[in-house]
Scaffold this motif. Structure first.
Motif, PDB file in Angstrom:
ATOM      1  N   ASN A 772       0.821  -1.217   0.000  1.00 26.51           N
ATOM      2  CA  ASN A 772       0.000   0.000   0.000  1.00 26.51           C
ATOM      3  C   ASN A 772       0.852   1.263   0.000  1.00 26.51           C
ATOM      4  OD1 ASN A 772       0.891  -0.783   2.556  1.00 26.51           O
ATOM      5  ND2 ASN A 772      -0.669   0.487   3.571  1.00 26.51           N
ATOM      6  N   ARG A 773       2.103   1.117   0.401  1.00 32.20           N
ATOM      7  CA  ARG A 773       2.971   2.290   0.445  1.00 32.20           C
ATOM      8  C   ARG A 773       3.795   2.449  -0.830  1.00 32.20           C
ATOM      9  NH1 ARG A 773       4.480   0.734   5.934  1.00 32.20           N
ATOM     10  NH2 ARG A 773       3.270   1.965   7.416  1.00 32.20           N
ATOM     11  N   VAL A 774       3.799   1.423  -1.655  1.00 30.92           N
ATOM     12  CA  VAL A 774       4.644   1.489  -2.854  1.00 30.92           C
ATOM     13  C   VAL A 774       3.780   1.420  -4.105  1.00 30.92           C
ATOM     14  CG1 VAL A 774       6.555   0.406  -4.090  1.00 30.92           C
ATOM     15  CG2 VAL A 774       6.492   0.356  -1.579  1.00 30.92           C
ATOM     16  N   LEU A 775       3.771   2.483  -4.886  1.00 30.75           N
ATOM     17  CA  LEU A 775       2.950   2.520  -6.099  1.00 30.75           C
ATOM     18  C   LEU A 775       3.832   2.427  -7.335  1.00 30.75           C
ATOM     19  CD1 LEU A 775       0.591   5.480  -5.134  1.00 30.75           C
ATOM     20  CD2 LEU A 775       0.414   3.069  -4.509  1.00 30.75           C
ATOM     21  N   GLY A 776       3.402   1.665  -8.285  1.00 33.18           N
ATOM     22  CA  GLY A 776       4.170   1.545  -9.526  1.00 33.18           C
ATOM     23  C   GLY A 776       4.986   0.263  -9.531  1.00 33.18           C
ATOM     24  N   PRO A 777       5.908   0.117 -10.458  1.00 30.17           N
ATOM     25  CA  PRO A 777       6.405   1.143 -11.384  1.00 30.17           C
ATOM     26  C   PRO A 777       5.406   1.505 -12.475  1.00 30.17           C
ATOM     27  CG  PRO A 777       7.458  -0.975 -11.817  1.00 30.17           C
ATOM     28  CD  PRO A 777       6.649  -1.150 -10.582  1.00 30.17           C
ATOM     29  N   GLU A 778       5.523   2.747 -12.881  1.00 29.44           N
ATOM     30  CA  GLU A 778       4.655   3.242 -13.934  1.00 29.44           C
ATOM     31  C   GLU A 778       5.465   4.069 -14.913  1.00 29.44           C
ATOM     32  OE1 GLU A 778       1.350   5.857 -12.871  1.00 29.44           O
ATOM     33  OE2 GLU A 778       0.451   4.046 -12.003  1.00 29.44           O
ATOM     34  N   GLU A 779       5.064   4.047 -16.170  1.00 29.88           N
ATOM     35  CA  GLU A 779       5.731   4.925 -17.125  1.00 29.88           C
ATOM     36  C   GLU A 779       5.294   6.355 -16.855  1.00 29.88           C
ATOM     37  OE1 GLU A 779       4.875   3.738 -21.074  1.00 29.88           O
ATOM     38  OE2 GLU A 779       6.290   2.066 -21.038  1.00 29.88           O
ATOM     39  N   PRO A 780       6.234   7.269 -16.760  1.00 31.46           N
ATOM     40  CA  PRO A 780       5.825   8.671 -16.585  1.00 31.46           C
ATOM     41  C   PRO A 780       5.205   9.210 -17.871  1.00 31.46           C
ATOM     42  CG  PRO A 780       8.208   8.526 -16.738  1.00 31.46           C
ATOM     43  CD  PRO A 780       7.689   7.121 -16.748  1.00 31.46           C
ATOM     44  N   PHE A 789      14.906   5.104 -21.030  1.00 28.05           N
ATOM     45  CA  PHE A 789      13.537   4.719 -20.712  1.00 28.05           C
ATOM     46  C   PHE A 789      13.311   4.874 -19.205  1.00 28.05           C
ATOM     47  CE2 PHE A 789      14.189   2.846 -24.784  1.00 28.05           C
ATOM     48  CZ  PHE A 789      12.946   3.003 -25.399  1.00 28.05           C
ATOM     49  N   LEU A 790      12.214   5.518 -18.879  1.00 30.82           N
ATOM     50  CA  LEU A 790      11.986   5.872 -17.480  1.00 30.82           C
ATOM     51  C   LEU A 790      10.820   5.096 -16.879  1.00 30.82           C
ATOM     52  CD1 LEU A 790      12.084   9.760 -17.887  1.00 30.82           C
ATOM     53  CD2 LEU A 790      13.999   8.187 -17.646  1.00 30.82           C
ATOM     54  N   TYR A 791      10.986   4.769 -15.605  1.00 34.73           N
ATOM     55  CA  TYR A 791       9.878   4.231 -14.818  1.00 34.73           C
ATOM     56  C   TYR A 791       9.866   4.926 -13.466  1.00 34.73           C
ATOM     57  CZ  TYR A 791       8.983   0.600 -18.187  1.00 34.73           C
ATOM     58  OH  TYR A 791       8.638  -0.055 -19.335  1.00 34.73           O
ATOM     59  N   ASP A 792       8.673   5.260 -13.014  1.00 33.87           N
ATOM     60  CA  ASP A 792       8.545   5.916 -11.713  1.00 33.87           C
ATOM     61  C   ASP A 792       7.988   4.954 -10.667  1.00 33.87           C
ATOM     62  OD1 ASP A 792       9.415   8.317 -12.636  1.00 33.87           O
ATOM     63  OD2 ASP A 792       7.412   9.205 -12.879  1.00 33.87           O
ATOM     64  N   ILE A 793       8.554   5.043  -9.493  1.00 38.14           N
ATOM     65  CA  ILE A 793       7.961   4.358  -8.343  1.00 38.14           C
ATOM     66  C   ILE A 793       7.644   5.438  -7.307  1.00 38.14           C
ATOM     67  CG2 ILE A 793       8.361   2.744  -6.440  1.00 38.14           C
ATOM     68  CD1 ILE A 793      10.360   1.297  -8.271  1.00 38.14           C
ATOM     69  N   LEU A 794       6.421   5.434  -6.816  1.00 38.10           N
ATOM     70  CA  LEU A 794       6.058   6.408  -5.775  1.00 38.10           C
ATOM     71  C   LEU A 794       5.986   5.701  -4.436  1.00 38.10           C
ATOM     72  CD1 LEU A 794       3.216   8.843  -6.854  1.00 38.10           C
ATOM     73  CD2 LEU A 794       5.688   9.195  -6.862  1.00 38.10           C
ATOM     74  N   ILE A 795       6.681   6.245  -3.456  1.00 36.74           N
ATOM     75  CA  ILE A 795       6.581   5.704  -2.106  1.00 36.74           C
ATOM     76  C   ILE A 795       5.805   6.723  -1.286  1.00 36.74           C
ATOM     77  CG2 ILE A 795       7.856   4.877  -0.107  1.00 36.74           C
ATOM     78  CD1 ILE A 795      10.231   4.499  -2.119  1.00 36.74           C
ATOM     79  N   LYS A 796       4.690   6.264  -0.739  1.00 36.32           N
ATOM     80  CA  LYS A 796       3.830   7.164   0.038  1.00 36.32           C
ATOM     81  C   LYS A 796       3.943   6.790   1.497  1.00 36.32           C
ATOM     82  CE  LYS A 796      -0.216   8.436  -2.659  1.00 36.32           C
ATOM     83  NZ  LYS A 796      -1.638   8.087  -2.770  1.00 36.32           N
ATOM     84  N   LEU A 797       4.348   7.746   2.297  1.00 39.94           N
ATOM     85  CA  LEU A 797       4.566   7.444   3.707  1.00 39.94           C
ATOM     86  C   LEU A 797       3.692   8.321   4.591  1.00 39.94           C
ATOM     87  CD1 LEU A 797       8.423   7.403   3.375  1.00 39.94           C
ATOM     88  CD2 LEU A 797       6.985   5.384   3.668  1.00 39.94           C
ATOM     89  N   GLU A 798       3.312   7.767   5.736  1.00 44.85           N
ATOM     90  CA  GLU A 798       2.547   8.558   6.691  1.00 44.85           C
ATOM     91  C   GLU A 798       3.404   9.705   7.184  1.00 44.85           C
ATOM     92  OE1 GLU A 798       3.040   5.443   6.385  1.00 44.85           O
ATOM     93  OE2 GLU A 798       1.866   4.203   7.737  1.00 44.85           O
ATOM     94  N   ARG A 799       2.749  10.745   7.623  1.00 44.82           N
ATOM     95  CA  ARG A 799       3.512  11.887   8.144  1.00 44.82           C
ATOM     96  C   ARG A 799       4.050  11.607   9.539  1.00 44.82           C
ATOM     97  NH1 ARG A 799       3.775  16.037   4.740  1.00 44.82           N
ATOM     98  NH2 ARG A 799       5.503  16.789   5.980  1.00 44.82           N
ATOM     99  N   ASP A 800       3.252  10.914  10.342  1.00 42.36           N
ATOM    100  CA  ASP A 800       3.688  10.663  11.720  1.00 42.36           C
ATOM    101  C   ASP A 800       3.807   9.170  11.939  1.00 42.36           C
ATOM    102  OD1 ASP A 800       2.982  13.518  12.271  1.00 42.36           O
ATOM    103  OD2 ASP A 800       0.958  12.699  11.965  1.00 42.36           O
ATOM    104  N   LYS A 801       4.249   8.851  13.130  1.00 41.78           N
ATOM    105  CA  LYS A 801       4.327   7.449  13.594  1.00 41.78           C
ATOM    106  C   LYS A 801       5.086   6.574  12.617  1.00 41.78           C
ATOM    107  CE  LYS A 801      -0.102   7.630  15.988  1.00 41.78           C
ATOM    108  NZ  LYS A 801      -1.225   8.166  15.256  1.00 41.78           N
ATOM    109  N   ILE A 802       6.131   7.142  12.047  1.00 44.50           N
ATOM    110  CA  ILE A 802       6.929   6.317  11.170  1.00 44.50           C
ATOM    111  C   ILE A 802       8.373   6.762  11.373  1.00 44.50           C
ATOM    112  CG2 ILE A 802       6.788   7.858   9.158  1.00 44.50           C
ATOM    113  CD1 ILE A 802       6.491   5.309   7.456  1.00 44.50           C
TER     114      ILE A 802
END
Ligand code: ADP
Ligand code: ZN
Ligand code: ZN
Length: 836
Positions: A772-780, A789-802
Motif C-alpha cells: 500500500n505504500r509502494v505505487l508503480g512502477p509506472e511509465e511517466p 527509458f523511465l519508470y517511476d515508483i512512488l513511495i507514500k509514507l505517513e507523516r507521523d508514527k513512522i
C-alpha cells in the motif's frame, strides 16, 4: 641522508587529520593528513585543496579535525589551505548534513550546488615530490637529481620543469617518477574569483563632528588650494556622514578632476591625516546611486497586517501571509525587513527566479541602496562570490535572492521572507539535492531562531493547511491598495463560438472586441498562453505522420521564427520538412498553438498594434527580459503575449485587460496538483489587470467548458473554496500534506532492463514497506528522454508514527542492491523527496 627530503618524519608526536567534504557524489567524508605547519591554521568550514585520485585536485571543506588515522587507507596530505576564516559557517554545515539526509543525496552533492563555482577551482598540472616516498634506491641518478631539485620548490608546472631538465625529457621522467611513486602530479589550483579592488578616499576619523571640521576649514584659510579640495569633498559627501563609518568614500578622481594642483594638495592632506585612503571591493551591481525614496505611508489595513504578523511571530516561527494581488505585499515586506535590520539581524528575501530580474529589485534598491546584496543565477560567478564574501564581512546584512540563496553563509538571520511561496520554481529538479527552497528556509530559520514569512496571493495547499492546523500563523489581506479592485473575470465559451463561427483563429469574438476597445483607449493588454513556439507539433493530413523527437517520447515543437522543429526536453533540433517525410504529401499542417502563433495572428488581426512576446525564446540573452519589461512599462507596447513568465510579480499601471487561452489544458494536466496550479496561474495572471485605482480591470478566460468547478472558483475569487476541495481530495487519496512522497525514477537506455530494474526495486520495497505504500512502477508522462527509458515508483509514507530515517536508509539499501546487480548494469535511479 634522505631525511632532509622529507619534512614529515616519524618523530612527529601528533599527526593531525581532517575529515573533508569533497564535491562528489560519494556518501562519506574523506580523511586527509595535515602538514604540520598548517595544523594550527585550519578551521572547520575553511576550504582546502587536496589531491584526489591519480592526478586531480579538489576544493574540499573541513568538516572535522582529529588525530585518528583512517583504518583502511594511507591518508594523503592536504596541499593547500585557502581560507583563514571559515568560508562555510557551522549553520551551513548543519544545513548540508540535514539536506543530504532529508533529500537522500550525498553531502558532497550539496556542497557542489551550494558553493558558486568561483569558490571552487580551476587548475593546471603541477608536479611535486611525494613526502611519503621512501624507496630512493629505485631511482636513477637523473631522477634523483630531479627529485632534489623538486624539493626546493613547492610544486612546478610542466613548463617550469621543462626549463629545468629539458622539455623533451619531462614527460618520460615524470612518468617514471610517478610510477615509482616518488612524485605526485596534481592539478594546481587557481581560485577563479579575483575581487576588483578600488582605492577610495574619505575624511580621516579625526573629523568626526562638525566642530572639528569647521576648525579644519578655518585652519586651511591660508592654504586655499587645500581648503578647496576639502570643500569639494564636502560637496559630494554630506557632513552628516561620520567618516569613521564611511565605507563608501569617494573616488580620488572626483577631487582632482580638472587640475594638477589639487592632486598635490590632496597628497598633502592625506599625509597630514585630513584624508585617508582605503580599499574596497568594487561592487559590480547594486551600486546604482539610487537615492532612498520618500517614505510610503501604509494604509490601515497594511499596518494592521504588519502588526498581526509581528504579534504572531511571538508564538509562531512561520507565518503565512495571504494577501491578494495588488494588496501591497512588497510594502509590507519592506517594513518588516527594516525592522529586522534595525534589530541587528540578517534578512534573506527569496523570490522566484524570474520575478527577481526586474521591478522588485529596483523598488527595494530605492529603499535599501547598496546595503542589499542580490543573488541571482544570471549574475556572473564573481558577482555571486562577492555576495558570499560580503555576507561574511558584514557588508550585506540583507540579501534578495533566488532559491540557491538559502546556501549563503548567514549566521545571524532574523527574518526570511519567501515571496510567492507557492511557486514551483523553488524546487530544484536537477542535479541533486532536489530541494525545495521554502522548506529549506524553514529549517534554516529554525536553527538560527529566525522567523519565516511565507507570502502569496494563492498559497500552496500545503502551507494553507499548516496554517489551518495552527502550525503556522495566518494573516490575510483581501483589499487592494488604494481604490483598486480585483478585476472582473468572464468566461468565454470557445466551443459555442466555434459552432457559431465567430472565432477568428484562436481568438473569440469576445476577446477581440475587448482588445479592440483597449487599443482605442490606449490601454495595455496581456495575453497568456502557457506554451511557447508556434505549434506543439506538425501533422500530415494524408498519412497522419507527426513530428517526433528521435531521442524522447514527445513531439517536436514547430518554431516558426527560427524555422526549426525543436524538442523541449533534450534540445534536439531539425529543419522543417517541406513535404511529409513519410508519404511525401504537401499537406503538412500545424496543430495546436503556442505564443508565436498567437503573436502572429494578433499582428494580422490588429496591424496597427505594437505587440511584444515574452517567453523563454525571446528572453535568452541577459538583459532581454528587462528590456521587454521596460518597453512595456514605458508604453511602447500595446499587447504583451507570453507564457507563465508574465504571471509573476509584474506591476504595471496601465494594464486593464488580460486574456487567457486554453484554460482547459492548464486544468486537465494529469497530475494531482493540476487544479491547484491552474488556479494559481490564472489568479496570478489575472492579478496583473486593473492595478490602477480608477478603472476595474477585465479578464477573459477562453474555455470549452465554463461549467467546470475550478473556473467558478476563479470567477468568485474563492481561494478558500478551492483550498477546501483540494484538501479533501488530498485527504481521500492520501496525498501531501497528509502523506510524504518519495519518487524514484529508474533509467536505462534499454526499456527491458529499465522495466526489470523498476519491477525488482518496487518488489523489494513493497516486501518491507507494504504494497500500500509502494505505487508503480509506472511509465511517466514522457516515458523516454534522451534515449533513456523511465519508470517511476512512488513511495507514500505517513507523516507521523513512522521512523522516516530508518525508512530512508532502507530505500537507499534497496537502491544499492539494484545498482550493484550485475544483470542490471548501468541502471540509474533518481531519488526525489517531496517531488512537485
Ligand atoms: P502585491 O505584491 O501584493 O501584488 P505590490 O506590493 O506590488 O502588491 O503593490 C501594488 C502597487 O501598489 C505597487 O505599485 C505599490 O507601490 C503600490 N502600493 C502598495 N501599498 C502602497 C502604499 N501604502 N502607498 C503607496 N503605494 C502603495
Ligand atoms: Zn504523410
Ligand atoms: Zn528530445
Amino acid at each position: 641522508m634522505f631525511d632532509s627530503l622529507f619534512p614529515y618524519t616519524a618523530a612527529e608526536e601528533v599527526t593531525f587529520f581532517v575529515d573533508l567534504i569533497l564535491p562528489i557524489p560519494v556518501p562519506k567524508l574523506f580523511t586527509y593528513r595535515v602538514p604540520r605547519d598548517m595544523a594550527g591554521l585550519l578551521k572547520i568550514g575553511a576550504r582546502v585543496i587536496v589531491p584526489f585520485g591519480k592526478s586531480r585536485v579538489m576544493t574540499a571543506i573541513v568538516a572535522r579535525m582529529h588525530n585518528h588515522p583512517p583504518a583502511k587507507y594511507q591518508a594523503r596530505y592536504v596541499l593547500e589551505l585557502l581560507d583563514e576564516y571559515p568560508l562555510v559557517t557551522s549553520y551551513q554545515l548543519e544545513l548540508f548534513n540535514w539536506m543530504a539526509e532529508y533529500y537522500m543525496c550525498c553531502v558532497g552533492e550539496v556542497m557542489n550546488v551550494a558553493l558558486p563555482s568561483g569558490l571552487k577551482i580551476t587548475s593546471q598540472s603541477k608536479v611535486q615530490y611525494n613526502p611519503d616516498f621512501d624507496y630512493p634506491e629505485l631511482l636513477t641518478k637523473e631522477e634523483w637529481d630531479l627529485l632534489k631539485e623538486l624539493q626546493k620548490h613547492p610544486a612546478l608546472s610542466y613548463e617550469e620543469l621543462g626549463r629545468l631538465v629539458g622539455e623533451v625529457h619531462v614527460p618520460a621522467m615524470i612518468k617514471s617518477l610517478v610510477g615509482k611513486r616518488a612524485v605526485i602530479v596534481f592539478e594546481e589550483v587557481r581560485e577563479k574569483y579575483v575581487p576588483k579592488m578600488v582605492r577610495k578616499i574619505r575624511l580621516h576619523a579625526n573629523y568626526e563632528n562638525r566642530e572639528q571640521l569647521l576648525m579644519l576649514i578655518n585652519r586651511l584659510e591660508k592654504l586655499p588650494k587645500q581648503q578647496e579640495v576639502v570643500m569639494r569633498y564636502l560637496r559630494y559627501v554630506p557632513v552628516q556622514i561620520n567618516p569613521a563609518t564611511n565605507q563608501k568614500g569617494l573616488d580620488k578622481t572626483v577631487l582632482n578632476q580638472d587640475d594638477e594642483l589639487s592632486q598635490s594638495s590632496l597628497q598633502t592632506l592625506i599625509k597630514n591625516e585630513v584624508f585617508e585612503t582605503f580599499e574596497v571591493i568594487q561592487p559590480r551591481f547594486s551600486d546604482t546611486g539610487i537615492t532612498p525614496q520618500v517614505e510610503i505611508r501604509l494604509t490601515d489595513a497594511q499596518q494592521g497586517a504588519i502588526n498581526k504578523v509581528t504579534t504572531l511571530f511571538q508564538e509562531r516561527d512561520v507565518v503565512l501571509f495571504h494577501g491578494i494581488t495588488g494588496s501591497g505585499k512588497t510594502e509590507i515586506y519592506i517594513r518588516l525587513i527594516q525592522q529586522a535590520l534595525e534589530g541587528g539581524s540578517q534578512v534573506l528575501y527569496l523570490l522566484p527566479e524570474i520575478a527577481l530580474t526586474t521591478q522588485i529589485v529596483v523598488r527595494l534598491q530605492k529603499v535599501f541602496g547598496d546595503k542589499m546584496g542580490i543573488y541571482h543565477s544570471k549574475f556572473s560567478d564573481n558577482e555571486r562570490v562577492e555576495v558570499w564574501k560580503g555576507i561574511i564581512s558584514g557588508q550585506y546584512q540583507f540579501v534578495i535572492g533566488v532559491r540557491s540563496a538559502v546556501f549563503l553563509p548567514f549566521d545571524n538571520l532574523g527574518l526570511i521572507i519567501v515571496d510567492e511561496e507557492h511557486e514551483t520554481s523553488y524546487k530544484q529538479h536537477d542535479p541533486a539535492p532536489r530541494y525545495h527552497a521554502r522548506d529549506v528556509a524553514i529549517m534554516l530559520a529554525h536553527w538560527q531562531k529566525a522567523k519565516v514569512l511565507l507570502g502569496s496571493a494563492t498559497p500552496s495547499v500545503e502551507s494553507y493547511y499548516h496554517a489551518q492546523q495552527k502550525r503556522y500563523g495566518l494573516v490575510e489581506l483581501f483589499q487592494r491598495y488604494g481604490q483598486a479592485t480585483l478585476p472582473n473575470i468572464r468566461l468565454v465559451n470557445v466551443r459555442q463560438e466555434r459552432k457559431q463561427k465567430t472565432m477568428k483563429n484562436e481568438f473569440s469574438s469576445a476577446l477581440l472586441q475587448e482588445l479592440e476597445m483597449n487599443l482605442d483607449r490606449k490601454e495595455q493588454s496581456i495575453l497568456f498562453q502557457n506554451r511557447r513556439g508556434y505549434s506543439p507539433y506538425l501533422q500530415c493530413e494524408d498519412c497522419d505522420w507527426t513530428s517526433e523527437c528521435p531521442n524522447c517520447a514527445v513531439s517536436l515543437t514547430y518554431h516558426m521564427r527560427a524555422a526549426e522543429l525543436r524538442c523541449h526536453y533534450c534540445g534536439h533540433k531539425e529543419e522543417v520538412p517541406r513535404l511529409c517525410p513519410v508519404c511525401g504529401s504537401t499537406k503538412v499542417k500545424t496543430v495546436g498553438f503556442g505564443t508565436e502563433k498567437i503573436e502572429d495572428q494578433l499582428q494580422i488581426l490588429f496591424p496597427q498594434a505594437r505587440i511584444q512576446r515574452m517567453d523563454l525564446d525571446t528572453t535568452r540573452t541577459k538583459n532581454a527580459y528587462q528590456q521587454i519589461i521596460k518597453e512595456f512599462e514605458e508604453g511602447q507596447v500595446d499587447i504583451l503575449v507570453g507564457t507563465q513568465m508574465i504571471t509573476k510579480g509584474l506591476d504595471f499601471d496601465n494594464v486593464s485587460l488580460v486574456g487567457i487561452f486554453d484554460a482547459d489544458r492548464l486544468i486537465h494536466y494529469p497530475e494531482f496538483r493540476a487544479t491547484e496550479r491552474a488556479f494559481q496561474m490564472i489568479t496570478q495572471v489575472s492579478g496583473r489587470a486593473g492595478r490602477r485605482a480608477d478603472r476595474q480591470g477585465k479578464v477573459l478566460i477562453q474555455t470549452s467548458n465554463p461549467e467546470q468547478a475550478i473556473l467558478q472558483k476563479v470567477l468568485e475569487n474563492d481561494y478558500f473554496g478551492l483550498y477546501q476541495e483540494e484538501v479533501t481530495e488530498r485527504q481521500n487519496f492520501n496525498y501531501p500534506p497528509f502523506s510524504r512522497i518519495i519518487k524514484l525514477t529508474i533509467r536505462h537506455q534499454e526499456q527491458v532492463i529499465s522495466r526489470q530494474a523498476a519491477n525488482k526495486l518496487a518488489a523489494d520495497l513493497a516486501e518491507k514497506l507494504g504494497s500500500n505504500r509502494v505505487l508503480g512502477p509506472e511509465e511517466p508522462l514522457v516515458e523516454r528522454i534522451r534515449n533513456q527509458f523511465l519508470y517511476d515508483i512512488l513511495i507514500k509514507l505517513e507523516r507521523d508514527k513512522i521512523n522516516i530515517k530508518a525508512v530512508k536508509a532502507f530505500i537507499q539499501e534497496c537502491i544499492t542492491t539494484i545498482l550493484t546487480d550485475k544483470g542490471l548494469r548501468a541502471v540509474s535511479v533518481v531519488i526525489d523527496v517531496d517531488p512537485l
